[in-house]
Enzyme design. Structure first.
Site, short mmCIF file in Angstrom:
data_model
loop_
_atom_site.label_atom_id
_atom_site.label_comp_id
_atom_site.label_asym_id
_atom_site.label_seq_id
_atom_site.Cartn_x
_atom_site.Cartn_y
_atom_site.Cartn_z
N SER A 128 -7.12 1.64 2.96
CA SER A 128 -8.29 2.33 2.42
C SER A 128 -9.40 2.39 3.46
O SER A 128 -9.55 1.47 4.28
CB SER A 128 -8.78 1.56 1.19
OG SER A 128 -10.06 2.01 0.80
N TYR A 180 -12.17 8.61 2.77
CA TYR A 180 -13.28 9.11 1.96
C TYR A 180 -14.15 9.96 2.87
O TYR A 180 -14.36 9.60 4.04
CB TYR A 180 -14.13 7.96 1.42
CG TYR A 180 -13.52 7.23 0.25
CD1 TYR A 180 -13.23 7.90 -0.94
CD2 TYR A 180 -13.28 5.86 0.31
CE1 TYR A 180 -12.68 7.22 -2.02
CE2 TYR A 180 -12.75 5.18 -0.77
CZ TYR A 180 -12.46 5.86 -1.93
OH TYR A 180 -11.92 5.19 -3.00
N THR A 208 -8.95 11.38 -0.46
CA THR A 208 -9.31 11.13 -1.86
C THR A 208 -10.35 12.14 -2.33
O THR A 208 -11.41 12.26 -1.72
CB THR A 208 -9.84 9.71 -2.03
OG1 THR A 208 -8.82 8.79 -1.64
CG2 THR A 208 -10.24 9.43 -3.48
N LYS A 255 -5.25 13.24 -2.81
CA LYS A 255 -5.16 12.28 -3.90
C LYS A 255 -6.29 12.49 -4.91
O LYS A 255 -7.42 12.77 -4.50
CB LYS A 255 -5.23 10.86 -3.32
CG LYS A 255 -5.22 9.73 -4.34
CD LYS A 255 -5.05 8.37 -3.65
CE LYS A 255 -5.16 7.22 -4.61
NZ LYS A 255 -6.55 6.89 -4.97
N HIS A 303 -7.45 7.75 -10.24
CA HIS A 303 -8.04 6.63 -9.51
C HIS A 303 -7.84 5.32 -10.28
O HIS A 303 -8.75 4.49 -10.36
CB HIS A 303 -9.52 6.90 -9.24
CG HIS A 303 -10.01 6.34 -7.93
ND1 HIS A 303 -10.24 7.13 -6.83
CD2 HIS A 303 -10.29 5.07 -7.52
CE1 HIS A 303 -10.66 6.37 -5.81
NE2 HIS A 303 -10.68 5.12 -6.21
#
Lengths: 390, 390
Positions: A110, A133, A159, A255, A279
């Site tokens: 992540s 992100y 994401t 995603k 999520h």
């Protein structure tokens, strides 16, 4: 026999993790947004799907191996990108990545990992995936993509469902921060969970190392809520896929798709794969479960792209249901996190082994020898209401 | 304190059995695989099926007798082939076989019984049924079938849904074995359950008497799971039906059918009857309940073979629902095991008597005088969702 060896289910690992991980970090994993309705539905809806039991099939030489994005996997799963994994256990991302590598599946780091891209690259030998992100500071994002590319990440997971943060009450009540603040309550937790504390003292990786030292104004980085509110880019839209893909120069997995129109838009804008996801029930509370919307999204775009899913998978049986309803593979986050909390790298390995064994035996009891042949014919009924025509 | 005489329901007998039988053996019968979803659904789905109440029918001269495989039965019921009856109470198979004989229904002996085919044959006059698993050692399997034939068994039950074992967590946690290992926990159980222990001292057999000394290449027979992994044949196919039938020279009942296509296959390969079954929820967790799939299977093949069922029957009412939805008769396993644990032969007799009385009175309240006339017209609604078009 250790507690890990005695664990027979993911639920067992979750119980052990709850005992070993400080409350605020355990709660961070085991929570959803607001009423947690969607979080619960992600798990519950799997139980409404029943398998067809077929018998008198030769079950010798069974195969669980498949491919995701053309990459071979020993089981069609990947480790989902989970923020703050390095707070579940010291160097958590490195431990999970190593367990995934040994098991033969992709690990996804992540953006909000504690360990950095470089930490993972230095401590593993196979390519991993990086989750991105998109933040307002574009120069930082360019550098982040370049770093993932330099680390030879084999896919970028973009994401789309977190421009603002769905409120998770537990995190606010616990005053969740990374690194944790040394309140009297936290010191008491340390005394109850000394193993966690000792391991954490043994590592230098205590904050979001993909970000810390890479941005000029990392104000109040410790508070995820505050950081997200000030830094995440509200203007994120479908056209961003193109430049991200160009800069990365490799496959981009989009995603956070829970709608078939969005699935189509993701593909039109260059997604190489999509992840049907809410999520983990942590954003839009009241959204349908991932498994519920999976079939209609597969119907709409499954012939054009690989459809992956995440949300609610806690067993090999759940994985088989997702595959039967059309997923090419699944991402597992909490399975990894509970294993990690229960026993570090060995705990993640145990979690993956539990899922593999469940998948293997249940596939056989369905009368299938090859996981690549699992499909709608393995479903007895799907009692989930499909979307009505609104 | 529940005694046999004041036990009014199968549930009462279960309560009494739980107090008298060592935990690992009680748990063995009272469990399903993995999450036990299918194990629970087998029972709970009966509650979704509702009766039609009809009145003003002359209820004199009621009849509960019927036939199964041409053999007369006092109630359309047979004792299911449950493993290790002889560890619920000493000589359990003999107790249950005698009670079944007195009651006028078939007793089925499992391959994995404690008392052997010959020991049961010596203890009863009426022919019983013998259940066989398909094993790798075809010579041993052939010998088993010939032994059943020599013992005058009137039907052979071929189990198709257990080539490998669905994981039952509780057996692993309890370290279930036959004979039991003498651990401190087990000694404590014996002190709490002295009647069981005393009976067991005089038992004819304390391990798998059909198998011990007769099968080769068995490294650890005490462990059911390792025995199954080593000996059960993964390559099982429909052809085994003809092979077994030729050897046995009598009717073959094919057990473990949960799918319409499999039912047709079984019939095409010579089955004289089929048992709609998910192995009591002990194999494919996530499979539909037996009562849910019964009607469609009875519709498909009920005109060609007798369709029997097992799974979830705990009362005469449940039996009537199964018959109304198309079963020619049903097997009961757990009610027999509870009866055995609660009081040996007398306990099984009590269990059967409870079910007979429930069946008789409830049939009358349905407005029926003869159990052979019970059918779909006795159902008010079948609240179970039928399979949807997957």
């Amino acid at each position: 026999m250790s507690a890990l060896d005695r664990a027979l289910t993911i639920e067992d690992l979750k119980r052990i993790a709850r005992r070993r991980v400080p409350k605020q970090f355990f709660d961070y994993i085991d929570s959803g947004a607001y009423t947690e309705g969607t979080y619960r539905a992600n798990e519950d809806d799997f139980r409404k799907i029943t398998f067809r039991q077929r018998v008198a099939v030769n079950l010798e030489n069974r195969n669980l191996g498949s491919t995701i994005l053309g990459q071979p996997v020993s089981l069609p799963i990947a480790i989902a990108p989970v923020g703050s994994t390095g707070m579940t256990d010291a160097d958590g991302e490195i431990k999970a990545a190593r367990a995934a590598e040994k098991f033969g599946i992709p690990f996804t780091l992540s953006t909000m990992g504690i360990c950095s891209i470089e930490d993972i690259a230095e401590n593993t030998t196979k390519p991993f995936w990086f989750q991105l992100y998109v933040m307002k500071d574009r120069d930082f994002i360019y550098r982040l993509i370049d770093r993932a590319k330099a680390a030879k990440c084999s896919a970028l997971v973009l994401t789309m469902d977190l421009q603002i943060l769905g409120q998770r009450h537990k995190d606010l009540r616990n005053g969740l921060t990374a690194p944790p603040r040394f309140t009297p309550k936290f010191v008491a937790e340390m005394m109850l969970k000394p193993g966690w504390a000792m391991r954490m003292l043994g590592t230098k990786r205590h904050t979001f190392r993909n970000i810390a030292g890479h941005v000029s104004d990392a104000v109040n980085l410790a508070s995820l809520t505050e950081w997200t509110r000030t830094q995440f880019d509200l203007t994120l839209n479908w056209t961003d896929i193109a430049w991200i893909k160009k800069r990365f120069g490799g496959p981009v997995i989009v995603k956070g798709v829970l709608d078939k129109d969005d699935a189509q838009l993701a593909i039109d804008n260059g997604a190489d794969a999509i992840v049907v996801s809410n999520h983990g029930g942590r954003q839009l509370d009241g959204a349908p479960s991932s498994i519920r919307v999976l079939p209609e999204i597969v119907d709409a775009v499954g012939h054009k792209t690989e459809v992956l899913m995440d949300g609610g998978i806690r067993s090999g049986q759940d994985l088989l249901k997702a595959l039967a309803l059309g997923a090419k593979g699944a991402l597992v986050g909490r399975i990894m996190a509970f294993g990690l909390g229960a026993g570090g790298e060995a705990g993640v390995a145990r979690a993956l082994e539990i899922v593999r064994k469940e998948t293997d035996t249940s596939m056989a009891l369905m009368g299938e020898r090859d996981i690549r042949n699992i499909g709608l014919h393995n479903i007895y009924s799907n009692d989930l209401e499909r979307r009505q025509g609104y | 304190m529940t005694t046999l005489d004041n036990a009014l329901t199968i549930g009462d007998l279960k309560t009494r059995a739980r107090r008298r039988v060592p935990k690992q053996f009680f748990d063995y019968s009272e469990s399903g695989s993995w999450t036990e979803q299918t194990f629970r659904a087998n029972e709970s789905d009966f509650a979704d099926v509702l009766f039609r109440q009809r009145v003003a029918v002359d209820l004199r001269d009621r009849n509960l007798a019927s036939t199964m495989l041409g053999q007369p039965v006092s109630l359309p019921l047979a004792v299911a082939p449950a493993a290790i009856c002889g560890l619920q109470i000493a000589n359990g198979e003999i107790h249950a076989a005698r009670a079944a004989q007195k009651f006028g229904i078939p007793f089925s002996l499992s391959t994995m019984s404690i008392c052997s085919i010959e020991q049961v044959a010596d203890a009863v006059d009426a022919p019983f049924w013998f259940q066989v698993y398909v094993m790798r050692d075809k010579a041993f399997m052939k010998q088993l079938i010939l032994r059943a034939r020599a013992a005058g068994c009137s039907a052979l039950i071929l189990t198709m849904d257990l080539q490998l074992l669905g994981q039952r967590h509780v057996d692993i946690r309890n370290g279930m074995s036959a004979p039991p290992r003498i651990t401190p926990a087990f000694l404590f159980e014996l002190m709490r359950k002295p009647a069981w222990a005393l009976g067991m001292l005089g038992a004819t057999s304390r391990t798998f008497a059909n198998v011990v000394g007769k099968a080769t290449d068995v490294s650890d027979l005490t462990s059911l799971s390792s025995w199954i992994a080593e000996q059960f044949d993964l390559a099982l196919t429909w052809k085994e039906i003809g092979w077994a039938k030729d050897l046995f020279q009598g009717p073959v009942i094919v057990k473990g059918i949960l799918d319409v296509d499999d039912a047709r296959q079984a019939v095409a390969h010579g089955a004289d009857a089929i048992v709609v079954s998910n192995h009591g929820g002990r194999q494919l967790d996530g499979a539909p309940s037996s009562i849910r799939v019964l009607a469609e299977i009875a519709e498909a093949v009920g005109d060609k073979v007798e369709v029997l069922m097992d799974g979830g029957i705990r009362s005469g009412q449940d039996l009537l629902k199964a018959i109304a939805l198309g079963a020619r008769g049903a097997f009961i396993g757990r009610p027999i095991l509870y009866g055995l644990g609660a009081g040996g032969e007398a306990g099984v007799s009590r269990a059967l008597e409870i079910i007979r009385r429930e069946t008789d009175t409830t049939m009358a309240l349905l407005g029926e005088r003869d159990i052979r006339n019970v059918g779909p017209h006795n159902i008010y609604s079948n609240g179970l969702d039928r399979r949807r078009g997957h």
